[in-house]
Design an enzyme around this catalytic site. Structure first.
Site, PDB file in Angstrom:
ATOM      1  CG  ASN A 134      -0.239  -0.156   2.530  1.00  0.00           C
ATOM      2  OD1 ASN A 134       0.698   0.587   2.816  1.00  0.00           O
ATOM      3  ND2 ASN A 134      -0.664  -1.130   3.344  1.00  0.00           N
ATOM      4  CG  ASP A 135      -0.553   4.854  -1.546  1.00  0.00           C
ATOM      5  OD1 ASP A 135      -0.058   4.180  -2.489  1.00  0.00           O
ATOM      6  OD2 ASP A 135      -1.600   5.504  -1.649  1.00  0.00           O
ATOM      7  CB  CYS A 136       1.710   3.378   4.731  1.00  0.00           C
ATOM      8  SG  CYS A 136       0.533   4.717   4.958  1.00  0.00           S
ATOM      9  CG  PHE A 137       3.531  -0.265   5.579  1.00  0.00           C
ATOM     10  CD1 PHE A 137       4.642  -0.118   6.402  1.00  0.00           C
ATOM     11  CD2 PHE A 137       2.295   0.183   6.037  1.00  0.00           C
ATOM     12  CE1 PHE A 137       4.521   0.464   7.659  1.00  0.00           C
ATOM     13  CE2 PHE A 137       2.171   0.764   7.280  1.00  0.00           C
ATOM     14  CZ  PHE A 137       3.288   0.910   8.098  1.00  0.00           C
TER      15      PHE A 137
END
Length: 391
Positions: A134-137
């Protein structure tokens, strides 16, 4: 004369506290009586070294670059639970090794308890993790090695880390059974018990008057704490006049820093055709605040009983062959329906006594002070069975 925990701690810090192991206390009471013994001791140390299945380790790996949100993880081939924070893991002691299809399942004798013990021993182990991008990870795969110094938090959290009493397992059937007590031979060929008896902590404070949430304990060779009642906590078990239970009763949940622990006191174990668990040394100091403490701690193996359960009947409530004392169990033979049956403990009685001795040495050296509970363990929990129900 009654005294407080604070007063006892002042003596410990000054290295003037009189500390006895629970076996020494029992011998002193037998020789001189309760009143005389109570005047001569400030702290009583207890101990056990026995298997526990409801045990595990919390770990935080630290963030990678790029970061990963771990959704599946294997440490030395054993799955760790990853449904927590991005790099938080919980490894259960009974978690099984993932087998290659070509490997003989009966040849496997390793699980989560062994991984925990290896990390405590300082070994480096392989780790493989799959991530949810995802965008964070954004990272989706991590392959590395870890040891206790390469990760952030590493602590044991055992939801049922200490038992007050347990059962004696036998097998009245015609084939050998593989159980959480180990192999039980057919036609009453052996009897196995897991509690070490009168040295064990919860026999010596049967109503948990001194022990509660926040009590500091010896745990795995380091310092731990009682964090809550244990799972399957059943203080309403029937009790003898000396207040000790006639079967499984109170349990405690424990927490402690695994980085402080020693492989001498934390060991993986495996029960053939059943699974893995963890052998753990636990010791609890009992402050002698009054004579009643000494009365309770003077209990002997001949004063404690456990039920003999027939594992050949695969039901929640199995038939029993009555009860036996721990003195009878430790003699090496018990009699069931007129038949002599040899006995063996799962717990190490020797190492249980060594836990009490080591804890005594820590207190005498002023390295271990006592804590008072911040909350008491509930004394009114029923045991609730589970059955299939329709929605």
């Amino acid at each position: 004369m009654p005294q407080t925990v604070a007063q006892i701690n002042e003596k410990i810090i000054a290295k003037k506290a009189k500390v006895l192991t629970v076996n020494e206390l029992k011998a002193l009471v037998a020789a001189e009586g309760v009143k005389a013994a109570a005047k001569q001791v400030d702290v009583i140390t207890t101990g056990t070294f026995e298997p526990t299945e409801s045990a595990g380790a919390m770990m935080n790996l630290g963030h990678t670059d790029p970061p990963i949100k771990i959704r599946a993880c294997w440490i030395d081939g054993v799955p760790a639970y990853a449904g927590l924070g991005a790099v938080d893991l919980y490894l259960g002691a009974t978690q099984e090794l993932i087998l290659d299809a070509a490997v003989d399942e009966e040849a496997i004798d390793r699980g989560g308890g062994h991984v925990i013990a290896d990390l405590i021993a300082g070994k480096s182990l392989s780790l493989r993790a799959n991530g949810q991008a995802n965008d964070c990870f954004p990272r989706t795969l991590l392959e590395t090695t870890i040891n206790k110094d390469s990760i952030n938090q590493f602590y044991l959290y055992n939801p049922r880390g200490l038992y007050q009493n347990f059962i004696v397992g036998v097998n009245g059937g015609d084939r050998q059974l593989y159980t959480y007590l180990g192999p039980l031979q057919p036609r009453l060929g052996n009897a196995v018990y897991s509690n070490p008896g009168a040295v064990s902590p919860l026999w010596n404070d049967p109503d948990l008057r001194l022990i509660g949430v926040g009590t500091k304990v010896f745990m795995g060779g380091g310092i731990g704490y009682i964090s809550w009642e244990g799972t399957q906590h059943f203080p309403l078990q029937k009790r003898l006049p000396n207040r000790t239970p006639i079967g499984p009763a109170s349990t405690l949940a424990l927490i402690g820093d695994a980085k402080q622990m020693s492989p001498q006191w934390v060991r993986g174990c495996y029960f053939r055709n059943y699974g893995s668990a963890l052998m753990l040394g636990v010791g609890i100091p009992l402050p002698v605040i009054d004579e009643e403490v000494v009365v309770m701690a003077a209990v002997q193996d001949q004063d404690l009983i456990a039920p003999v359960i027939d594992f050949s009947i695969p039901r929640r409530v199995r038939p029993t062959f009555g009860s036996v004392t721990y003195a009878q169990l430790k003699s090496g033979r018990i009699t069931i329906d007129g038949q002599k049956v040899r006995t063996a403990p799962l717990a190490s009685i020797y190492l249980s006594n060594q836990v009490a001795i080591m804890l005594k040495a820590w207190i005498e050296a002023g390295k271990f002070t006592l804590t008072e509970p911040v909350a008491m363990i509930p004394a009114d929990r029923p045991f609730v069975p589970q059955d299939a129900r329709e929605l």
